[in-house]
Design an enzyme around this catalytic site. Structure first.
Site, PDB file in Angstrom:
ATOM      1  N   TYR A 451      -1.008  -1.668  -9.402  1.00 20.37           N
ATOM      2  CA  TYR A 451      -0.918  -2.157  -8.024  1.00 20.37           C
ATOM      3  C   TYR A 451       0.293  -1.492  -7.385  1.00 20.37           C
ATOM      4  O   TYR A 451       1.233  -2.132  -6.955  1.00 20.37           O
ATOM      5  CB  TYR A 451      -0.819  -3.687  -7.996  1.00 20.37           C
ATOM      6  CG  TYR A 451      -2.109  -4.383  -8.398  1.00 20.37           C
ATOM      7  CD1 TYR A 451      -3.337  -3.772  -8.215  1.00 20.37           C
ATOM      8  CD2 TYR A 451      -2.099  -5.668  -8.945  1.00 20.37           C
ATOM      9  CE1 TYR A 451      -4.515  -4.391  -8.575  1.00 20.37           C
ATOM     10  CE2 TYR A 451      -3.282  -6.310  -9.307  1.00 20.37           C
ATOM     11  CZ  TYR A 451      -4.485  -5.659  -9.116  1.00 20.37           C
ATOM     12  OH  TYR A 451      -5.655  -6.292  -9.466  1.00 20.37           O
TER      13      TYR A 451
HETATM   14  P1  FDA Z   1      -6.397   7.575  -8.553  1.00 22.12           P
HETATM   15  O1  FDA Z   1      -7.295   8.729  -8.759  1.00 22.12           O
HETATM   16  O2  FDA Z   1      -5.916   7.311  -7.163  1.00 22.12           O
HETATM   17  O3  FDA Z   1      -5.165   7.682  -9.551  1.00 22.12           O
HETATM   18  C1  FDA Z   1      -4.145   6.714  -9.643  1.00 22.12           C
HETATM   19  C2  FDA Z   1      -2.893   7.341 -10.272  1.00 22.12           C
HETATM   20  O4  FDA Z   1      -3.199   7.866 -11.559  1.00 22.12           O
HETATM   21  C3  FDA Z   1      -2.328   8.514  -9.475  1.00 22.12           C
HETATM   22  O5  FDA Z   1      -0.941   8.592  -9.692  1.00 22.12           O
HETATM   23  C4  FDA Z   1      -3.013   9.698 -10.120  1.00 22.12           C
HETATM   24  O6  FDA Z   1      -2.337  10.918  -9.926  1.00 22.12           O
HETATM   25  C5  FDA Z   1      -3.034   9.283 -11.578  1.00 22.12           C
HETATM   26  N1  FDA Z   1      -4.185   9.856 -12.269  1.00 22.12           N
HETATM   27  C6  FDA Z   1      -5.494   9.686 -11.939  1.00 22.12           C
HETATM   28  N2  FDA Z   1      -6.270  10.335 -12.801  1.00 22.12           N
HETATM   29  C7  FDA Z   1      -5.461  10.922 -13.696  1.00 22.12           C
HETATM   30  C8  FDA Z   1      -5.678  11.742 -14.836  1.00 22.12           C
HETATM   31  N3  FDA Z   1      -6.918  12.056 -15.197  1.00 22.12           N
HETATM   32  N4  FDA Z   1      -4.620  12.209 -15.538  1.00 22.12           N
HETATM   33  C9  FDA Z   1      -3.360  11.882 -15.152  1.00 22.12           C
HETATM   34  N5  FDA Z   1      -3.079  11.100 -14.097  1.00 22.12           N
HETATM   35  C10 FDA Z   1      -4.125  10.621 -13.367  1.00 22.12           C
HETATM   36  N6  FDA Z   1      -6.813  -2.669 -11.309  1.00 22.12           N
HETATM   37  C11 FDA Z   1      -7.049  -3.513 -12.345  1.00 22.12           C
HETATM   38  O7  FDA Z   1      -6.362  -3.453 -13.365  1.00 22.12           O
HETATM   39  N7  FDA Z   1      -8.057  -4.440 -12.265  1.00 22.12           N
HETATM   40  C12 FDA Z   1      -8.858  -4.535 -11.171  1.00 22.12           C
HETATM   41  O8  FDA Z   1      -9.759  -5.371 -11.145  1.00 22.12           O
HETATM   42  C13 FDA Z   1      -8.636  -3.642 -10.087  1.00 22.12           C
HETATM   43  N8  FDA Z   1      -9.399  -3.699  -8.954  1.00 22.12           N
HETATM   44  C14 FDA Z   1      -9.177  -2.814  -7.919  1.00 22.12           C
HETATM   45  C15 FDA Z   1      -9.957  -2.866  -6.771  1.00 22.12           C
HETATM   46  C16 FDA Z   1      -9.739  -1.978  -5.709  1.00 22.12           C
HETATM   47  C17 FDA Z   1     -10.607  -2.067  -4.498  1.00 22.12           C
HETATM   48  C18 FDA Z   1      -8.690  -1.027  -5.799  1.00 22.12           C
HETATM   49  C19 FDA Z   1      -8.425  -0.073  -4.657  1.00 22.12           C
HETATM   50  C20 FDA Z   1      -7.908  -0.981  -6.952  1.00 22.12           C
HETATM   51  C21 FDA Z   1      -8.121  -1.863  -8.007  1.00 22.12           C
HETATM   52  N9  FDA Z   1      -7.340  -1.836  -9.156  1.00 22.12           N
HETATM   53  C22 FDA Z   1      -7.588  -2.707 -10.191  1.00 22.12           C
HETATM   54  C23 FDA Z   1      -6.223  -0.891  -9.271  1.00 22.12           C
HETATM   55  C24 FDA Z   1      -6.624   0.363 -10.049  1.00 22.12           C
HETATM   56  O9  FDA Z   1      -6.658   0.066 -11.436  1.00 22.12           O
HETATM   57  C25 FDA Z   1      -5.599   1.470  -9.817  1.00 22.12           C
HETATM   58  O10 FDA Z   1      -5.529   1.783  -8.453  1.00 22.12           O
HETATM   59  C26 FDA Z   1      -5.940   2.717 -10.636  1.00 22.12           C
HETATM   60  O11 FDA Z   1      -4.792   3.500 -10.824  1.00 22.12           O
HETATM   61  C27 FDA Z   1      -7.018   3.511  -9.970  1.00 22.12           C
HETATM   62  O12 FDA Z   1      -7.463   4.573 -10.741  1.00 22.12           O
HETATM   63  P2  FDA Z   1      -8.209   5.768  -9.982  1.00 22.12           P
HETATM   64  O13 FDA Z   1      -8.517   6.807 -10.991  1.00 22.12           O
HETATM   65  O14 FDA Z   1      -9.309   5.230  -9.159  1.00 22.12           O
HETATM   66  O15 FDA Z   1      -7.069   6.210  -8.984  1.00 22.12           O
END
Ligand code: FDA
Length: 511
Positions: A451
């Protein structure tokens, strides 16, 4: 400006020469490319970070193979351009696709494969897959296996697993990151590593320490956990006149101590009522790993005040419950789990940990703040305890274990564009956060890295951050694991190539 341009040209040439064997148009997008904006926007989950003035990547790279990722690292390193890695794009502060310094975006949209092995209860999952895809592919093969991760199906595996990842199975099985047993990543030298070759320290760091500080994680091997073929869910809505605040007060004593098979969270939503005034609704959402006739007596014993009736309980498969908790109507096809996009509103969110029950007065103050005339305010209370208390604080970087009753997630969302609306809502949630200070964890006031909240403190974007500056937010997210994360960082990325506003710094002195 011309040197800027030269760097850009050189970088592009670097990619073109290294990617000679593939059709470059499928992998490298310049700002002139007609698909550039569509790709950039495709997984932006918070339009606050998708405005004409938001800084944009010099290039977008959508690698098809691990060697494309290796080239992305070596070319950007050669020309001193930062990398932002994006999996699902849900970062609350847009750190996966925005930077104030020149950068390229490595978007793992082509890394979505999932292979489920029901013989040894494991799966290899690529970072660009979503949680919904993971749940769907598991359910395709088995009705009695699951994975303990988040509620929103469009969340990406890459960010989620590298930051922790919790959902309705948390008190039974811990976090998503607690259930990772191997990973494949590209480090700052462009080398592909797995658990054996990266070593246990780096493997420890990427399970909850935030992946972006350490490299680009391509895929994860996860353990699948057993669930019964039929689970039971319920959602009970309570309003002020029904004693909702008293119930919430009581919930704090009950929910963290329920049997591990029963997860009961509480959600406060501010809504417009029929008469036009604002009202707050408390809803109590539960997942029980068993049948309704076993759940009813458990609730009668543990939380009779809630008044659960057998008719409030709905039985379904575990994968159907993932739709239920994300508010899809009953009967919705599981295919929605494969959908990578969601409704997008502007939002700002924050988190807190609670160690002592909050007084009824304290909760009433919170309730009343939700009645303020803001668009959509929401507060979610997620109970800890159970399995979360059995795992030690240093097992993985995520430190919020025994001694926490529950986590709070505050969120404000709005539809109106522009800085005025944005400032108004952000200032509202900051005031709410100050109001809560006396009631929540202190020294540090702990927070959940997934978060992400830049109000907690940031690094300088030039990378020259002092330890004393970084530990302000570092201890909130990681407590004493922060120092170990720094030691890992110094070992694997001493030049601090992988960095952002809240990346682990590569030194312990200074400042
Ligand atoms: P994104 O691609 O934006 O990456 C997030 C971060 O991780 C960035 O710093 C990115 O550079 C880095 N990163 C991404 N992929 C990477 C990789 N392959 N290697 C290295 N670094 C990498 N959380 C939770 O625990 N339980 C929940 O129920 C929810 N629900 C939820 C709902 C909604 C609507 C949102 C917007 C968010 C959540 N979250 C959540 C939070 C979520 O777990 C958190 O935002 C994650 O980091 C999202 O991962 P993404 O890959 O989608 O994000």
């Amino acid at each position: 400006a011309s040197s800027h341009h030269d760097v850009h040209e050189n970088l592009l040439q670097c990619f073109i020469s290294q990617y000679s064997s593939i059709p470059i148009s499928q992998v490298v997008y310049t700002q002139n490319n007609s698909s550039y904006l569509a790709i950039l926007d495709s997984t932006i989950q918070n339009p606050r970070f998708s405005t004409p003035t938001t800084p944009k990547p010099q290039l977008i790279i959508t690698p098809l193979t691990e060697s494309h990722v290796q080239v992305a690292v070596s070319c950007s390193r050669k020309y001193g351009v930062q990398i932002r890695t994006r999996s699902g794009g849900h970062d609350y502060e847009g750190l996966s696709y925005v930077s104030d310094v020149p950068f390229i975006l490595v978007d793992l949209v082509n890394f979505q494969s999932i292979s489920v092995n029901v013989k040894d209860n494991s799966a290899w999952v690529q970072s660009g897959a979503t949680l919904g895809q993971v749940y769907y592919r598991i359910a395709e093969k088995s009705k009695t296996l699951a994975f303990p991760a988040g509620l929103c199906p469009s969340v990406g595996v890459g960010g989620h697993l590298s930051g922790g990842g919790y959902g309705m199975l948390m008190t039974k099985y811990g976090l998503a990151a607690d259930n990772v047993i191997d990973a494949q990543m590209v480090d700052a030298n462009g080398i592909v590593l797995n658990r054996v070759s990266m070593g246990e320290d780096l493997f420890w760091a990427i399970r909850g320490g935030g992946g972006a500080s350490f490299g680009i994680i391509l895929s994860w091997k996860i353990t699948l956990v057993p669930v019964p073929p039929i689970v039971t869910v319920f959602r009970l809505n309570k309003f002020l006149g029904e004693g909702a605040i008293k119930l919430l007060h009581r919930w704090q004593y009950v929910a963290p101590n329920l049997p591990k098979d029963l997860f009961l969270k509480a959600i406060l939503d501010a809504l417009p009522s029929q008469s036009g005034e604002r009202i707050v609704r408390a809803s109590f959402d539960a997942l029980f790993l068993g049948s309704a006739d076993k759940l009813a007596p458990l609730m009668e014993e543990g939380f009779p005040e809630l008044g659960l009736k057998l008719k409030d309980c709905i039985q379904m498969s575990w994968v159907e419950s993932t739709l239920y908790f994300y508010y899809f109507p009953l009967g919705t096809s599981l295919d929605v789990l494969l959908n990578r996009t969601r409704n997008k509103d502007f939002f700002k969110a924050k988190s807190d940990y609670v160690k002592e029950p909050i007084s009824e007065n304290g909760l009433e103050g919170l309730w009343n703040r939700l009645l303020d005339d803001i668009e959509v305010g929401q507060v979610i209370f997620s109970p800890y305890g159970g399995r979360m208390s059995e795992i030690t604080e240093s097992q993985i970087p995520f430190p919020h274990r025994e001694g926490n009753l529950y986590m709070i997630h505050y969120r404000v969302a709005w539809e109106e564009k522009g800085i005025i609306a944005s400032n108004m809502h952000i200032s509202w949630i900051r005031k709410l956060y100050s109001y809560m200070a006396p009631y929540v964890s202190k020294f540090p006031r702990a927070a959940y890295i997934n978060y992400r909240d830049l109000d907690l403190g940031t690094n300088h974007n030039n990378g020259l951050t002092s330890y004393s500056q970084a530990k302000v937010w570092g201890h909130k997210y990681f407590k004493r694991n922060f120092e170990r994360l720094i030691l890992v960082k110094i070992t694997v990325d001493p030049t601090n190539f992988f960095r952002n506003e809240q990346s682990v710094p590569a030194f312990t002195s200074g400042g």
